[in-house]
Design a protein around this motif. Structure first.
Motif, PDB file in Angstrom:
ATOM      1  N   CYS A 155       0.702  -1.079  -0.115  1.00  0.00           N
ATOM      2  CA  CYS A 155       0.254  -0.167  -0.554  1.00  0.00           C
ATOM      3  C   CYS A 155       1.032   1.209   0.035  1.00  0.00           C
ATOM      4  CB  CYS A 155      -0.801  -0.089   1.249  1.00  0.00           C
ATOM      5  SG  CYS A 155      -2.358  -1.240   0.904  1.00  0.00           S
ATOM      6  N   GLU A 156       0.338   2.635  -1.016  1.00  0.00           N
ATOM      7  CA  GLU A 156       1.191   3.534  -0.695  1.00  0.00           C
ATOM      8  C   GLU A 156       0.781   4.090   0.207  1.00  0.00           C
ATOM      9  OE1 GLU A 156       0.071   5.463  -4.365  1.00  0.00           O
ATOM     10  OE2 GLU A 156       1.187   7.361  -4.031  1.00  0.00           O
ATOM     11  N   ASP A 157      -1.037   4.340   0.810  1.00  0.00           N
ATOM     12  CA  ASP A 157      -1.155   4.740   1.673  1.00  0.00           C
ATOM     13  C   ASP A 157      -2.436   4.340   2.328  1.00  0.00           C
ATOM     14  OD1 ASP A 157      -1.682   6.984   3.970  1.00  0.00           O
ATOM     15  OD2 ASP A 157      -2.338   8.047   2.573  1.00  0.00           O
ATOM     16  N   ILE A 158      -2.739   4.392   3.471  1.00  0.00           N
ATOM     17  CA  ILE A 158      -4.235   3.759   4.431  1.00  0.00           C
ATOM     18  C   ILE A 158      -4.526   4.723   5.790  1.00  0.00           C
ATOM     19  CG2 ILE A 158      -4.815   1.940   5.626  1.00  0.00           C
ATOM     20  CD1 ILE A 158      -2.401  -0.116   5.212  1.00  0.00           C
ATOM     21  N   THR A 159      -5.997   4.094   5.273  1.00  0.00           N
ATOM     22  CA  THR A 159      -6.538   5.193   6.158  1.00  0.00           C
ATOM     23  C   THR A 159      -7.328   4.559   7.320  1.00  0.00           C
ATOM     24  OG1 THR A 159      -8.702   4.902   4.225  1.00  0.00           O
ATOM     25  CG2 THR A 159      -7.180   6.722   4.048  1.00  0.00           C
ATOM     26  N   ASN A 160      -7.273   2.988   7.096  1.00  0.00           N
ATOM     27  CA  ASN A 160      -8.479   2.304   7.925  1.00  0.00           C
ATOM     28  C   ASN A 160      -8.049   0.754   7.319  1.00  0.00           C
ATOM     29  OD1 ASN A 160     -11.012   1.152   8.762  1.00  0.00           O
ATOM     30  ND2 ASN A 160     -10.578   2.851   9.756  1.00  0.00           N
ATOM     31  N   ILE A 161      -8.414   0.423   8.550  1.00  0.00           N
ATOM     32  CA  ILE A 161      -7.388  -1.147   9.156  1.00  0.00           C
ATOM     33  C   ILE A 161      -8.834  -2.129   9.739  1.00  0.00           C
ATOM     34  CG2 ILE A 161      -6.268  -3.607   9.838  1.00  0.00           C
ATOM     35  CD1 ILE A 161      -4.167  -1.317   9.430  1.00  0.00           C
ATOM     36  N   GLU A 162      -9.411  -2.842   8.785  1.00  0.00           N
ATOM     37  CA  GLU A 162     -10.722  -3.666   9.585  1.00  0.00           C
ATOM     38  C   GLU A 162      -9.988  -5.327   9.998  1.00  0.00           C
ATOM     39  OE1 GLU A 162     -14.571  -1.348   9.131  1.00  0.00           O
ATOM     40  OE2 GLU A 162     -14.787  -3.763   9.067  1.00  0.00           O
ATOM     41  N   ALA A 163      -9.640  -6.242  10.565  1.00  0.00           N
ATOM     42  CA  ALA A 163      -9.397  -7.419  10.725  1.00  0.00           C
ATOM     43  C   ALA A 163     -10.895  -8.269  11.332  1.00  0.00           C
ATOM     44  CB  ALA A 163      -8.180  -7.757  11.068  1.00  0.00           C
ATOM     45  N   LYS A 164     -11.098  -9.062  10.581  1.00  0.00           N
ATOM     46  CA  LYS A 164     -12.332 -10.246  10.987  1.00  0.00           C
ATOM     47  C   LYS A 164     -12.139 -11.209  11.716  1.00  0.00           C
ATOM     48  CE  LYS A 164     -17.204 -10.333  11.084  1.00  0.00           C
ATOM     49  NZ  LYS A 164     -18.348  -9.583  10.607  1.00  0.00           N
ATOM     50  N   ARG A 165     -11.849 -11.663  12.512  1.00  0.00           N
ATOM     51  CA  ARG A 165     -12.287 -13.518  12.403  1.00  0.00           C
ATOM     52  C   ARG A 165     -13.630 -14.456  13.404  1.00  0.00           C
ATOM     53  NH1 ARG A 165      -8.521 -17.643  12.760  1.00  0.00           N
ATOM     54  NH2 ARG A 165      -7.941 -19.172  14.530  1.00  0.00           N
ATOM     55  N   VAL A 166     -13.981 -15.240  12.118  1.00  0.00           N
ATOM     56  CA  VAL A 166     -14.810 -15.732  13.116  1.00  0.00           C
ATOM     57  C   VAL A 166     -14.748 -17.036  13.134  1.00  0.00           C
ATOM     58  CG1 VAL A 166     -17.275 -16.456  12.107  1.00  0.00           C
ATOM     59  CG2 VAL A 166     -16.214 -13.615  11.402  1.00  0.00           C
ATOM     60  N   ASN A 167     -15.240 -17.316  14.162  1.00  0.00           N
ATOM     61  CA  ASN A 167     -13.959 -19.039  14.352  1.00  0.00           C
ATOM     62  C   ASN A 167     -15.646 -19.590  15.377  1.00  0.00           C
ATOM     63  OD1 ASN A 167     -13.529 -17.322  16.644  1.00  0.00           O
ATOM     64  ND2 ASN A 167     -11.958 -19.713  17.034  1.00  0.00           N
ATOM     65  N   ASP A 168     -14.945 -20.673  15.362  1.00  0.00           N
ATOM     66  CA  ASP A 168     -16.182 -21.920  15.653  1.00  0.00           C
ATOM     67  C   ASP A 168     -15.062 -22.528  16.964  1.00  0.00           C
ATOM     68  OD1 ASP A 168     -18.146 -24.125  16.156  1.00  0.00           O
ATOM     69  OD2 ASP A 168     -17.375 -25.587  14.122  1.00  0.00           O
ATOM     70  N   LEU A 169     -16.374 -21.849  17.879  1.00  0.00           N
ATOM     71  CA  LEU A 169     -15.369 -23.222  19.466  1.00  0.00           C
ATOM     72  C   LEU A 169     -15.728 -24.282  19.767  1.00  0.00           C
ATOM     73  CD1 LEU A 169     -16.620 -19.760  21.864  1.00  0.00           C
ATOM     74  CD2 LEU A 169     -13.927 -20.755  20.868  1.00  0.00           C
ATOM     75  N   SER A 170     -16.370 -25.105  18.261  1.00  0.00           N
ATOM     76  CA  SER A 170     -17.354 -25.980  18.934  1.00  0.00           C
ATOM     77  C   SER A 170     -15.777 -27.474  19.018  1.00  0.00           C
ATOM     78  CB  SER A 170     -17.762 -26.959  17.592  1.00  0.00           C
ATOM     79  OG  SER A 170     -18.786 -25.924  16.808  1.00  0.00           O
ATOM     80  N   PRO A 171     -14.588 -27.309  18.824  1.00  0.00           N
ATOM     81  CA  PRO A 171     -13.556 -28.340  18.814  1.00  0.00           C
ATOM     82  C   PRO A 171     -12.795 -28.510  19.598  1.00  0.00           C
ATOM     83  CG  PRO A 171     -13.676 -27.301  17.190  1.00  0.00           C
ATOM     84  CD  PRO A 171     -14.159 -26.186  17.274  1.00  0.00           C
ATOM     85  N   PHE A 172     -13.390 -27.160  21.132  1.00  0.00           N
ATOM     86  CA  PHE A 172     -12.762 -26.797  22.254  1.00  0.00           C
ATOM     87  C   PHE A 172     -13.344 -27.328  23.197  1.00  0.00           C
ATOM     88  CE2 PHE A 172     -10.860 -23.413  19.356  1.00  0.00           C
ATOM     89  CZ  PHE A 172      -9.549 -23.077  19.666  1.00  0.00           C
ATOM     90  N   GLY A 173     -12.669 -28.187  24.608  1.00  0.00           N
ATOM     91  CA  GLY A 173     -13.046 -28.500  25.619  1.00  0.00           C
ATOM     92  C   GLY A 173     -13.578 -27.742  26.257  1.00  0.00           C
TER      93      GLY A 173
END
Lengths: 349, 349
Positions: A155-173
């Motif tokens: 990127c030459e320039d950046i005005t905004n950043i979004e990161a989203k992580r949608v996960n499934d907890l089903s495998p966890f204990g």
């Protein structure tokens, strides 16, 4: 040429995953395993349920001093703790014995975010002893920070950043399911939240600080929110029963502000069986700038395998590094080690 | 503190893009621009069509010796050539004058793939002169190699890698459109291909070799194929007319073999107006392993901005690096430089 020697400290699911992975690699051996109580006195292969194929037996111990001795190995993999203050003494012990360390404690990915004094102390000790300490993992350590930063490089320039992580907890204990409030009522959630008893995801201040530091920015303020994901349907899990109106999980968000405006948004809804309400899991990064970057994984990059794989795959970079407390920003790009691990190392004395 | 000083060598669209980008950054200045013939004698701001805002005038010159003098700048950005053998003498001239260099010549991303002698010579000179040389860009340099490698870092094991880049050639000018065979007949394509006159994408042997080296693998064989993308519809472009049955572009593929099987597949169909046949542009990486990784960008990360941005954003890493010929595998993660460039540099003498 001798093998790379690794000590595993913490033999829960992450430590066991790393051990099983290391047993499949060439040019590396496990020379000690420390665990607090479970598996103590048991042999590694038996605990892992894998066949012996020439690797020496390793008996799990809780006697730190029996394993952690001066220059006893090339690197200690620390699979204990989430918080820097809890991992602190263990890491210090390893560093004092002139041992490189990799920690998956979430806060260690950017320990200056919340524990700058401990970070500076560990950096000083590592430098004095001529060894390297790295905090890494999948999140923080990769998905919601490193990958965002790498993509920003085009990127030459950046005005905004979004990161989203949608996960499934089903495998966890049980532990994760309870910590994420799966199956509890909204009232119970509000009560626990008010009492500051909902840990949720650890690492947003670290990821936000890492991104800002990488780009040369200073955040005015970091904020975090936690909201219930209220299920509309029944969802089943061995350790929780979700009925309509109760919690399927928690949506956690983190915000990094610049000049009073949200510059970085991290969004992490975690729940069991998201597909029951047509929610697709995945990792999403959206950078607004020149150019815009939109990237998605489908499904999400799995957290467990990803975390111990990252710890193992970073071993050569940590051994090769100059001394001190390092982050993913300092070292070369992570990569799967498919060849002999010794060939990745500049100097194996 | 003084500014970081940059020379731009090659003032076509990439060099101009970098210059305009640098003018918007803090803590950096352009101290010379070299171009073969066009714009010679003209002032930089006028060529770029941007307002002067305190940056000194820079007159474009074709006299290399007027610009490239011992330690005249911190880094030379080389925006000339695609092939290592063509860039060789220019890079050598800069290195001999104790100047760090960043080259976007595609083959320089991994010059050992096709020109190991030149690579070794440049490495030797850079080390003797105490400076660093890096080849980078968007592809090779990032999308079909670096990003693949970074994602592999979360993998325990990998059995197969595919990367696909589907892009739209419509924004490009006459040179690219002609080189990619847009609008020609299938017969003409076959004739040019037989005569080895279709350059197409440069960089697959480099990307394949870089991935293999990163993972510690040795490829038995590298193969490349070029196939016509035959249009079913009319497609218009200022420099080409595509009728049904003629070429909308070329699909180029590269394969890296291990034990006689394709281990890495790179797939790069390039055409004008792909949307007219419902083809979505994007970058796709699919790693088969533990775990599988599937990632997609939408649309593709743009090649032009991405290339000059990467060259500019790598400036601090190149200045900070130990000396020698380096690759994207050696240096820390690329990142957008949003703050003062001087703050990214460890020591600015």
């Amino acid at each position: 040429m001798r093998n790379v020697k690794v000590v595993i400290w913490g033999f829960g699911s992450m430590g066991q995953g790393a051990a099983a992975m290391l047993l499949k690699k060439k040019g590396v051996e496990i020379c000690g395993i420390i665990n607090r109580s479970r598996y103590v006195g048991e042999e590694m292969h038996a605990v892992l349920g894998v066949q012996k194929k020439g690797h020496p037996d390793v008996i799990v111990t809780n006697k730190v001093e029996d394993v952690i001795k001066e220059k006893c190995c090339d690197v200690v993999l620390g699979f204990t703790d989430s918080f820097t203050k809890d991992a602190h003494e263990k890491l210090k012990t390893a560093l004092m014995n002139k041992l490189n360390c990799i920690s998956i404690a979430e806060e260690m990915a950017w320990p200056w975010a919340q524990n700058p004094e401990i970070a500076d102390e560990l950096d000083k000790i590592a430098k004095e002893k001529g060894v390297t300490l790295l905090g890494t993992g999948i999140n923080p350590g990769f998905i919601m920070d490193y990958l965002v930063i790498a993509l920003s490089g085009v990127c030459e320039d950046i005005t905004n950043i979004e990161a989203k992580r949608v996960n499934d907890l089903s495998p966890f204990g049980r532990f994760v399911i309870q910590e994420q409030g799966v199956g509890i009522s909204v009232e119970e959630f509000e009560k626990r939240k008010a009492a500051d008893e909902m840990t949720g995801h650890v690492g947003f201040p670290e990821s936000l600080s890492m991104i800002a530091a990488a780009l040369g920015l200073k955040l005015d303020k970091i904020e975090q929110t936690r909201d219930p994901i209220i299920s509309k349907v029944d969802r089943e899990h061995p350790h929780a029963k979700v009925v309509p109106g109760s919690l399927a999980g928690i949506r956690q968000q983190g915000f990094g502000y610049i000049d009073g405006k949200k510059f970085i948004t991290l969004d992490h809804p975690q729940q069991i069986h998201p597909h029951l309400e047509n929610v697709n899991t995945g990792d999403y990064i959206n950078i607004k700038g020149t150019p815009d970057i939109n990237i998605a994984t489908n499904p999400e990059i799995p957290g467990g395998i990803g975390t111990f794989s990252m710890a193992v795959n970073m071993i050569p970079h940590v051994i090769n590094s100059e001394s001190g407390l390092k982050t993913m920003l300092d070292l070369p790009v992570p990569r799967a080690i498919l060849g002999d691990m010794r060939h990745f190392i500049k100097k194996l004395d």
